[in-house]
Design an enzyme around this catalytic site. Structure first.
Site, PDB file in Angstrom:
ATOM      1  N   ASP A  13      -1.155   2.831  10.359  1.00  0.00           N
ATOM      2  CA  ASP A  13      -0.633   1.755   9.516  1.00  0.00           C
ATOM      3  C   ASP A  13      -1.027   0.359  10.005  1.00  0.00           C
ATOM      4  O   ASP A  13      -1.274   0.149  11.189  1.00  0.00           O
ATOM      5  CB  ASP A  13       0.905   1.808   9.492  1.00  0.00           C
ATOM      6  CG  ASP A  13       1.428   2.973   8.667  1.00  0.00           C
ATOM      7  OD1 ASP A  13       0.628   3.856   8.304  1.00  0.00           O
ATOM      8  OD2 ASP A  13       2.646   3.002   8.409  1.00  0.00           O
ATOM      9  N   ASP A  14      -1.005  -0.567   9.066  1.00  0.00           N
ATOM     10  CA  ASP A  14      -1.036  -2.020   9.311  1.00  0.00           C
ATOM     11  C   ASP A  14      -2.416  -2.605   9.639  1.00  0.00           C
ATOM     12  O   ASP A  14      -2.521  -3.785   9.932  1.00  0.00           O
ATOM     13  CB  ASP A  14      -0.047  -2.462  10.411  1.00  0.00           C
ATOM     14  CG  ASP A  14       1.383  -2.040  10.113  1.00  0.00           C
ATOM     15  OD1 ASP A  14       1.681  -1.748   8.940  1.00  0.00           O
ATOM     16  OD2 ASP A  14       2.201  -1.986  11.053  1.00  0.00           O
ATOM     17  N   HIS A  68      -0.857   0.007   1.832  1.00  0.00           N
ATOM     18  CA  HIS A  68       0.382  -0.284   2.599  1.00  0.00           C
ATOM     19  C   HIS A  68       0.881  -1.698   2.257  1.00  0.00           C
ATOM     20  O   HIS A  68       1.459  -2.371   3.089  1.00  0.00           O
ATOM     21  CB  HIS A  68       0.082  -0.138   4.095  1.00  0.00           C
ATOM     22  CG  HIS A  68       1.279  -0.182   4.988  1.00  0.00           C
ATOM     23  ND1 HIS A  68       2.467   0.440   4.686  1.00  0.00           N
ATOM     24  CD2 HIS A  68       1.483  -0.770   6.207  1.00  0.00           C
ATOM     25  CE1 HIS A  68       3.337   0.227   5.674  1.00  0.00           C
ATOM     26  NE2 HIS A  68       2.773  -0.504   6.592  1.00  0.00           N
ATOM     27  N   HIS A  84       2.426  -6.904   3.924  1.00  0.00           N
ATOM     28  CA  HIS A  84       3.534  -6.274   4.662  1.00  0.00           C
ATOM     29  C   HIS A  84       4.843  -7.007   4.361  1.00  0.00           C
ATOM     30  O   HIS A  84       5.675  -7.238   5.235  1.00  0.00           O
ATOM     31  CB  HIS A  84       3.266  -6.245   6.171  1.00  0.00           C
ATOM     32  CG  HIS A  84       3.837  -5.042   6.852  1.00  0.00           C
ATOM     33  ND1 HIS A  84       5.128  -5.000   7.343  1.00  0.00           N
ATOM     34  CD2 HIS A  84       3.321  -3.815   7.097  1.00  0.00           C
ATOM     35  CE1 HIS A  84       5.348  -3.807   7.885  1.00  0.00           C
ATOM     36  NE2 HIS A  84       4.264  -3.062   7.741  1.00  0.00           N
ATOM     37  N   HIS A  92       0.183   3.358  14.513  1.00  0.00           N
ATOM     38  CA  HIS A  92      -0.134   1.989  14.082  1.00  0.00           C
ATOM     39  C   HIS A  92      -1.377   1.458  14.790  1.00  0.00           C
ATOM     40  O   HIS A  92      -1.308   1.155  15.983  1.00  0.00           O
ATOM     41  CB  HIS A  92       1.057   1.069  14.341  1.00  0.00           C
ATOM     42  CG  HIS A  92       2.287   1.451  13.585  1.00  0.00           C
ATOM     43  ND1 HIS A  92       3.098   2.497  13.964  1.00  0.00           N
ATOM     44  CD2 HIS A  92       2.814   0.952  12.450  1.00  0.00           C
ATOM     45  CE1 HIS A  92       4.087   2.610  13.087  1.00  0.00           C
ATOM     46  NE2 HIS A  92       3.948   1.688  12.157  1.00  0.00           N
TER      47      HIS A  92
HETATM   48 ZN   LIG Z   1       3.649  -1.172   8.387  1.00  0.00          ZN
END
Ligand SMILES: [Zn+2]
Length: 248
Positions: free
Chosen positions: A60-61, A111, A115, A208
């Site tokens: 993620d991210d 995603h 954010h 992540h």
């Molecule tokens: Zn995230």
């Protein structure tokens, strides 16, 4: 009354009740009261039903120029594939990394754009976060994403409705497989151990590559994949595992 409660016992008892109450509500906030019916409907997926030793690693991210290329090198070394839940804003800044992820056989998923806290923004803003990121991913890779993971795992009726309309399935993660690898100070071995201890077929593992602790996450991936190979586990993308699970 045949017994007398001492003050100390009473405090211990009340703390116990409070602890159970808090754990219960935390679990429910994390999972949303309607989670079970969404899982049944398969609009939200947190694990795949399979007996085969196959799991999904999700990152993620990102994309993050410091850590994503490292994770990609390690996945390549182990012949493993993963799903990357990227942020539209970061993808705009690093399209070459997004291209590399896609070219090397991994899956790219949505995603959100920035954010954003989906707990605090309205439906129009949610839609914009999701649609903009879909467009960016499509522009860079030529592929439309099939999965969305809400920032922080926040779910709502509105969000589920948007995902249905946009033909996105919500990719949650397997509850036991959240090693909190993003927390500063959590080491690679600790992250890998958390995952190895709990590994089971069909799990969706959350990691992540876009957090400041990403170096540890990359190194954890190497340790983890060494171990999973010994156990004859295979790592594939979300869509690949869904196709396999549907065939069974
Ligand atoms: Zn995230």
């Amino acid at each position: 009354m045949f017994f007398v409660l001492r003050k100390k016992d009473l405090i211990v008892f009340l703390c116990g009740i409070l602890f159970i109450g808090l754990s219960w509500s935390t679990f429910h906030i994390a999972a949303h009261p309607n989670m079970e019916s969404w899982l049944k409907e398969k609009i939200v997926i947190s694990q795949f039903p399979t007996d085969k030793k196959i799991v999904v690693l999700t990152y993620d991210d990102g994309p993050d120029p410091r850590f994503t290329p490292l994770v990609l090198d390690i996945l390549k070394k182990h012949h493993a594939h993963a799903s990357f839940f990227i942020l539209g804003k970061r993808a705009e800044n690093h399209p070459e990394i997004v291209k590399r992820i896609s070219k090397e056989g991994h899956e790219i998923a949505n995603h959100s754009y920035s954010h954003a806290d989906f707990n605090r923004i309205n439906k129009a803003a949610m839609l914009q976060e999701i649609q903009t990121t879909n467009r960016i991913i499509h522009f860079i890779t030529g592929k439309k994403p099939l999965w969305f993971r809400p920032p922080g795992g926040f779910l709502s009726y509105q969000l589920v409705e948007i995902c249905r309309k946009e033909n996105l399935t919500i990719a949650y993660w397997t509850y036991q497989q959240d090693s909190k690898d993003w927390r500063p100070g959590v080491g690679a071995q600790q992250i890998a151990n958390h995952i190895i201890k709990r590994i089971k077929p069909g799990q969706i593992i959350i990691l992540h590559d876009g957090a400041p602790n990403g170096m540890q996450t990359a190194q954890a991936t190497d340790i983890l994949l060494d171990d999973l190979e010994k156990q004859s586990y295979r790592c594939v993308t979300m869509s690949e595992l869904m196709a396999l699970a549907n065939k069974e």
